[in-house]
Motif scaffolding. Structure first.
Motif, PDB file in Angstrom:
ATOM      1  N   GLY A 109     -70.902  33.352  36.979  1.00  0.00           N
ATOM      2  CA  GLY A 109     -69.922  34.261  36.327  1.00  0.00           C
ATOM      3  C   GLY A 109     -70.056  35.792  36.861  1.00  0.00           C
ATOM      4  N   ALA A 110     -71.205  36.160  36.746  1.00  0.00           N
ATOM      5  CA  ALA A 110     -71.349  37.597  37.246  1.00  0.00           C
ATOM      6  C   ALA A 110     -71.121  37.979  38.844  1.00  0.00           C
ATOM      7  N   VAL A 111     -71.615  36.918  39.633  1.00  0.00           N
ATOM      8  CA  VAL A 111     -71.135  37.033  41.122  1.00  0.00           C
ATOM      9  C   VAL A 111     -69.605  36.839  41.186  1.00  0.00           C
ATOM     10  N   LEU A 112     -68.938  36.026  40.631  1.00  0.00           N
ATOM     11  CA  LEU A 112     -67.427  35.924  40.712  1.00  0.00           C
ATOM     12  C   LEU A 112     -66.665  36.968  40.256  1.00  0.00           C
TER      13      LEU A 112
ATOM     14  N   VAL B 298     -68.202  32.702  29.916  1.00  0.00           N
ATOM     15  CA  VAL B 298     -68.143  32.698  28.510  1.00  0.00           C
ATOM     16  C   VAL B 298     -68.818  31.003  28.198  1.00  0.00           C
ATOM     17  N   GLY B 299     -68.198  30.318  29.383  1.00  0.00           N
ATOM     18  CA  GLY B 299     -68.923  28.947  29.011  1.00  0.00           C
ATOM     19  C   GLY B 299     -70.407  28.667  29.023  1.00  0.00           C
ATOM     20  N   GLY B 300     -70.857  29.586  30.097  1.00  0.00           N
ATOM     21  CA  GLY B 300     -72.417  29.564  30.088  1.00  0.00           C
ATOM     22  C   GLY B 300     -72.881  30.140  28.987  1.00  0.00           C
ATOM     23  N   LEU B 301     -72.415  31.188  28.392  1.00  0.00           N
ATOM     24  CA  LEU B 301     -72.911  31.984  27.293  1.00  0.00           C
ATOM     25  C   LEU B 301     -72.940  31.064  26.067  1.00  0.00           C
TER      26      LEU B 301
ATOM     27  N   SER C  64     -78.807  37.845  26.774  1.00  0.00           N
ATOM     28  CA  SER C  64     -78.084  37.325  27.783  1.00  0.00           C
ATOM     29  C   SER C  64     -76.804  37.682  27.332  1.00  0.00           C
ATOM     30  N   ILE C  65     -76.414  37.751  26.208  1.00  0.00           N
ATOM     31  CA  ILE C  65     -75.036  37.919  25.632  1.00  0.00           C
ATOM     32  C   ILE C  65     -74.384  39.208  26.525  1.00  0.00           C
ATOM     33  N   ALA C  66     -75.212  40.312  26.756  1.00  0.00           N
ATOM     34  CA  ALA C  66     -74.776  41.562  27.426  1.00  0.00           C
ATOM     35  C   ALA C  66     -74.365  41.312  28.775  1.00  0.00           C
ATOM     36  N   PRO C  67     -75.038  40.641  29.697  1.00  0.00           N
ATOM     37  CA  PRO C  67     -74.627  40.598  31.205  1.00  0.00           C
ATOM     38  C   PRO C  67     -73.259  39.523  31.112  1.00  0.00           C
ATOM     39  N   ALA C  68     -73.107  38.518  30.332  1.00  0.00           N
ATOM     40  CA  ALA C  68     -72.145  37.519  30.115  1.00  0.00           C
ATOM     41  C   ALA C  68     -70.826  38.439  29.643  1.00  0.00           C
ATOM     42  N   ALA C  69     -71.311  39.077  28.850  1.00  0.00           N
ATOM     43  CA  ALA C  69     -69.782  39.895  28.056  1.00  0.00           C
ATOM     44  C   ALA C  69     -69.474  40.873  28.956  1.00  0.00           C
ATOM     45  N   ILE C  70     -70.391  41.599  29.837  1.00  0.00           N
ATOM     46  CA  ILE C  70     -70.106  42.504  30.960  1.00  0.00           C
ATOM     47  C   ILE C  70     -69.159  41.965  32.058  1.00  0.00           C
ATOM     48  N   ALA C  71     -69.772  40.744  32.575  1.00  0.00           N
ATOM     49  CA  ALA C  71     -68.863  39.989  33.405  1.00  0.00           C
ATOM     50  C   ALA C  71     -67.495  39.680  32.977  1.00  0.00           C
ATOM     51  N   ALA C  72     -67.408  39.264  31.714  1.00  0.00           N
ATOM     52  CA  ALA C  72     -66.068  38.606  31.478  1.00  0.00           C
ATOM     53  C   ALA C  72     -64.976  39.831  31.200  1.00  0.00           C
ATOM     54  N   VAL C  73     -65.754  41.064  30.739  1.00  0.00           N
ATOM     55  CA  VAL C  73     -64.968  42.400  30.593  1.00  0.00           C
ATOM     56  C   VAL C  73     -64.539  42.867  31.798  1.00  0.00           C
ATOM     57  N   VAL C  74     -65.311  42.892  32.754  1.00  0.00           N
ATOM     58  CA  VAL C  74     -65.070  43.492  34.028  1.00  0.00           C
ATOM     59  C   VAL C  74     -64.145  42.661  34.869  1.00  0.00           C
ATOM     60  N   ALA C  75     -64.204  41.292  34.687  1.00  0.00           N
ATOM     61  CA  ALA C  75     -63.180  40.275  35.552  1.00  0.00           C
ATOM     62  C   ALA C  75     -61.689  40.563  34.668  1.00  0.00           C
ATOM     63  N   ALA C  76     -61.774  40.779  33.294  1.00  0.00           N
ATOM     64  CA  ALA C  76     -60.619  40.800  32.723  1.00  0.00           C
ATOM     65  C   ALA C  76     -59.844  42.225  32.863  1.00  0.00           C
ATOM     66  N   VAL C  77     -60.608  43.176  33.023  1.00  0.00           N
ATOM     67  CA  VAL C  77     -60.178  44.635  33.499  1.00  0.00           C
ATOM     68  C   VAL C  77     -59.427  44.404  34.842  1.00  0.00           C
TER      69      VAL C  77
END
Length: 167
Positions: free
Chosen positions: A64-67, A84-87, A126-139
């Motif tokens: 998710g972070a790479v994508l 979100v699924g991995g988290l 691990s919540i932090a990088p998953a949340a950051i990846a989801a927020v960056v992707a949404a932005v």
């Protein structure tokens, strides 16, 4: 076609996201899962399965972070889903692992603290990088530039077709 401007803040957030992803989902989560698998003789098959799912969740969060790195629609949608699924899978396995550790009375030999506290300390960040990846992707998905690009593409697709036969 004009060149897209890169936002330095988003670039910095992506760099922090990649570092946190390397430390927490890739190292801590996957190594915790590997430890459960390695000691499956003493822990049992149920915790070995938890270990396998922890490794899968760590890899899915890293995916998710790479994508979330490219500024394209499909990878950003996939980044949100996989982060979100991995988290969610990681947190479900953490709950199962902590419940088992507390029920079995596992404690640290030296500090006499519950082992479940150690697992929480290792896996909850691990919540932090998953949340950051989801927020960056949404932005990136809902940014003004992406909306303009989609609008221009629709205009090109809905433009009237050129005449085939001259009248």
């Amino acid at each position: 076609m004009e060149k897209k401007r890169k936002n330095p803040f988003i670039t910095a957030v992506k760099a922090v996201m990649l570092v946190l992803t390397a430390v927490y989902p890739l190292f801590m989560v996957c190594m915790s899962g590997a430890g459960l698998i390695y000691n499956r003789e003493s822990y049992g098959s149920e915790l070995a399965a938890v270990g396998v799912f922890l490794i899968i969740s760590g890899l899915v969060m890293a995916l998710g972070a790479v994508l979330a790195l490219p500024r394209r629609n499909l990878p950003n949608i996939a980044a949100i889903v996989s982060s979100v699924g991995g988290l969610a899978l990681c947190l479900a396995m953490l709950y199962k692992l902590c419940f088992h550790a507390d029920a079995a009375g596992w404690t640290d030999k030296f500090a006499l603290t519950p082992i479940s506290d150690m697992y929480r300390a290792r896996l909850l960040p691990s919540i932090a990088p998953a949340a950051i990846a989801a927020v960056v992707a949404a932005v990136q998905l809902f940014s003004y530039e992406a909306a303009e690009e989609r609008r221009k593409r629709r205009e090109r697709e809905n433009a009237p077709a050129p005449k085939i036969i001259e009248e």
